[in-house]
Design an enzyme around this catalytic site. Structure first.
Site, PDB file in Angstrom:
ATOM      1  CE  LYS A 169      -3.083   2.800   2.873  1.00 41.76           C
ATOM      2  NZ  LYS A 169      -2.160   3.959   2.782  1.00 41.76           N
ATOM      3  N   GLY A 220       6.869   4.543   8.955  1.00 41.20           N
ATOM      4  CA  GLY A 220       6.053   5.719   9.216  1.00 41.20           C
ATOM      5  C   GLY A 220       6.228   6.212  10.629  1.00 41.20           C
ATOM      6  CB  SER A 221       4.197   8.494  12.660  1.00 38.48           C
ATOM      7  OG  SER A 221       2.954   7.826  12.854  1.00 38.48           O
ATOM      8  CB  THR A 224       1.004   5.119  12.342  1.00 40.56           C
ATOM      9  OG1 THR A 224       0.439   6.426  12.193  1.00 40.56           O
ATOM     10  CG2 THR A 224       0.254   4.150  11.455  1.00 40.56           C
ATOM     11  N   GLY A 225       2.842   3.268  14.212  1.00 40.91           N
ATOM     12  CA  GLY A 225       3.505   1.981  14.444  1.00 40.91           C
ATOM     13  C   GLY A 225       2.959   1.266  15.667  1.00 40.91           C
ATOM     14  CD  GLU A 242      12.660   3.610   9.009  1.00 43.18           C
ATOM     15  OE1 GLU A 242      12.583   4.545   9.842  1.00 43.18           O
ATOM     16  OE2 GLU A 242      12.609   3.788   7.787  1.00 43.18           O
TER      17      GLU A 242
END
Length: 475
Positions: A169, A220-221, A224-225, A242
């Site tokens: 995505k 990403g952030s 969000t992780g 990451e």
């Protein structure tokens, strides 16, 4: 007419029922439309990947390498078209877009040579112990908007090489170049092995929670992780994360300001500072602070901020409006608190495009938001320090631990300091260098697992031990 891009599912380029607009951050114009996928399209992609996995996992490693090299070749052969498209959707100047496109092709080719050798742990008259790695299964890859092509490659390649299949995505902000690559590789990879679908942010949680996806790899952030890690826990999906960083650079007093000023500038301002491993806190020894801070500020005045497609542009826009507003908020907070600026600190909101002037702060306090938080924009706080123990403690006083750098004429001393930094990667006298053969991952809240190298490849596999009892005759 705005170009409509298609998704890659089961070897075919397909549409969805709705469309998403993609905007050029320098002009704020719609430059493309991509499918707005939901559960129906995701289920199709997962079914295709699940079916392809049954065959792909059994393919010879050389066949997998050949497919990866075909992807690398397609990117390289179409590099001129791709880097221009990347600039139009991401904003980075053409030279930096070229580095990403051709770098992705090189990274794919290099990583295709990796191998996870089988180990013989015991082989005697009693037993044979074989330790091997087997593919996890179907992978869900979620990619950010700052390096959309490179991040896609660093998920697709190890998945394929390990014998996994993948649903990728892209970010809804920067999907165009990735979908153009999907079109170029559709006939170069067996159907279902690589699937690329686009959608709004709600597509991410659907991927994370899908029962037929075995692993999630996300860049990403940190916020969000954490949600992904929580969602993946329901069925114990394997994960690689990451995440964010607040990387510190330490400049020792023996560094020559004239030689390091330009390098330090680009360590913070490449890709308009939208790099997880950019130098976001720069600690300069008090003996050279005045000279070096002025040299960096002087160099900044020679760099043009503008449309990345225009000749002479050194730093492009922030990629999207939400991040643009966040960077301006941090700068305003610094102004409200009376911190000193060497450059920048001003912004005309009436103009077109998400442009932020190059902003360098002069010795703000450690607890300033613009220091303590990851800026992810063209912002560079410079701070003084007196001794090594002090600066190591300040550098480590962060919830993040992704990367860092030490600048010094004494590389032995640099290594001693590097060994004390609580980060996954430390550079000495350079910045942002990543090797296809060296693992890259964060400490603390900067991530979970690793990418690149054998360690990164292992993330897509399970260990399996096969034991043969030799001295037990059963027939």
């Amino acid at each position: 007419m705005v170009t409509q891009y298609k998704n890659l599912i089961n070897g075919e380029m397909v549409e969805a029922k709705g469309w998403l607009d993609v905007v050029n951050p320098a002009t704020e114009e719609v430059i493309g439309k991509v499918p707005a996928c939901g559960k129906e399209e995701l289920d199709r992609a997962v079914s295709a990947a699940r079916a392809a996995f049954k065959t792909w996992r059994k393919t010879d490693i050389e066949e997998r390498r050949a497919a990866i090299k075909a992807i690398a070749g397609a990117i390289k052969e179409n590099g001129d078209e791709l880097f221009r498209l990347l600039t139009s959707e991401q904003g980075k100047p053409h030279n930096q877009a070229q580095q990403e496109i051709y770098g992705a092709a090189g990274m794919a080719s290099a990583q295709s040579t990796l191998e996870l050798e089988e180990e013989i742990l015991q082989d005697d008259d009693t037993r044979l112990h074989r330790h091997r790695r087997v593919p996890v299964g179907v992978v869900g890859g979620i990619v950010p908007w700052n390096f959309p092509v490179m991040m896609a490659i660093q998920k697709i390649v190890p998945a394929m090489l390990s014998g996994c299949t993948i649903i990728l995505k892209p970010s809804p902000f920067t999907p165009l170049t990735t979908l153009r690559i999907a079109e170029l590789i559709a006939d170069k990879v067996p159907a279902g092995v690589v699937n690329i679908i686009t959608g709004e942010d709600d597509l991410g949680p659907m991927i994370t929670s899908h029962p037929d996806i075995d692993k999630i790899t996300f860049t990403g952030s940190t916020a969000t992780g954490k949600k992904i890690m929580e969602g993946a826990s329901a069925d114990l999906k394997r994960i690689t994360l990451e995440l964010g960083g607040n990387d510190a650079s330490i400049v020792l007093p023996d560094a020559d300001p004239k030689k390091v000023a330009e390098q330090l500038f680009w360590s913070s301002f490449s890709n308009a500072g939208q790099v997880c491993i950019a130098a976001k806190r720069v600690y300069i020894h008090e003996d050279i602070y005045d000279e070096l801070s002025q040299a960096i500020a002087d160099y900044a005045k020679t760099v043009t901020v503008g449309d990345g497609a225009q000749q002479g542009t050194g730093v492009g826009p922030i990629q999207n409006k939400k991040q643009y507003e966040r960077v301006l908020e941090l700068i305003q907070d610094a102004k409200d608190n009376g911190y000193k600026f060497l450059t920048g600190g001003d912004q005309d909101p009436s103009g077109t495009g998400y442009f932020v002037p190059l902003t360098i702060l002069d010795n703000p306090p450690e607890d300033a938001r613009i220091v303590a938080e990851e800026q992810f924009g063209p912002v560079m706080p410079l701070m003084k320090f007196k001794d090594e123990d002090e600066v190591v403690a300040r550098a480590n006083a962060s919830e993040y631990g992704l990367a860092g750098a030490v600048w010094t004429g004494d590389t032995e001393k640099g290594q001693r300091i590097a060994e004390q930094l609580e980060t996954g990667t430390v550079w000495i006298n350079e910045f942002m260098h990543l090797s296809p053969f060296a693992p890259f991952g964060g400490h603390k809240q900067s991530g979970f697992g690793a990418e690149y190298g054998k360690e990164g490849l292992k993330e897509f596999t399970y260990p399996q031990v096969i034991t043969v009892k030799k001295d037990n005759v059963v027939a």
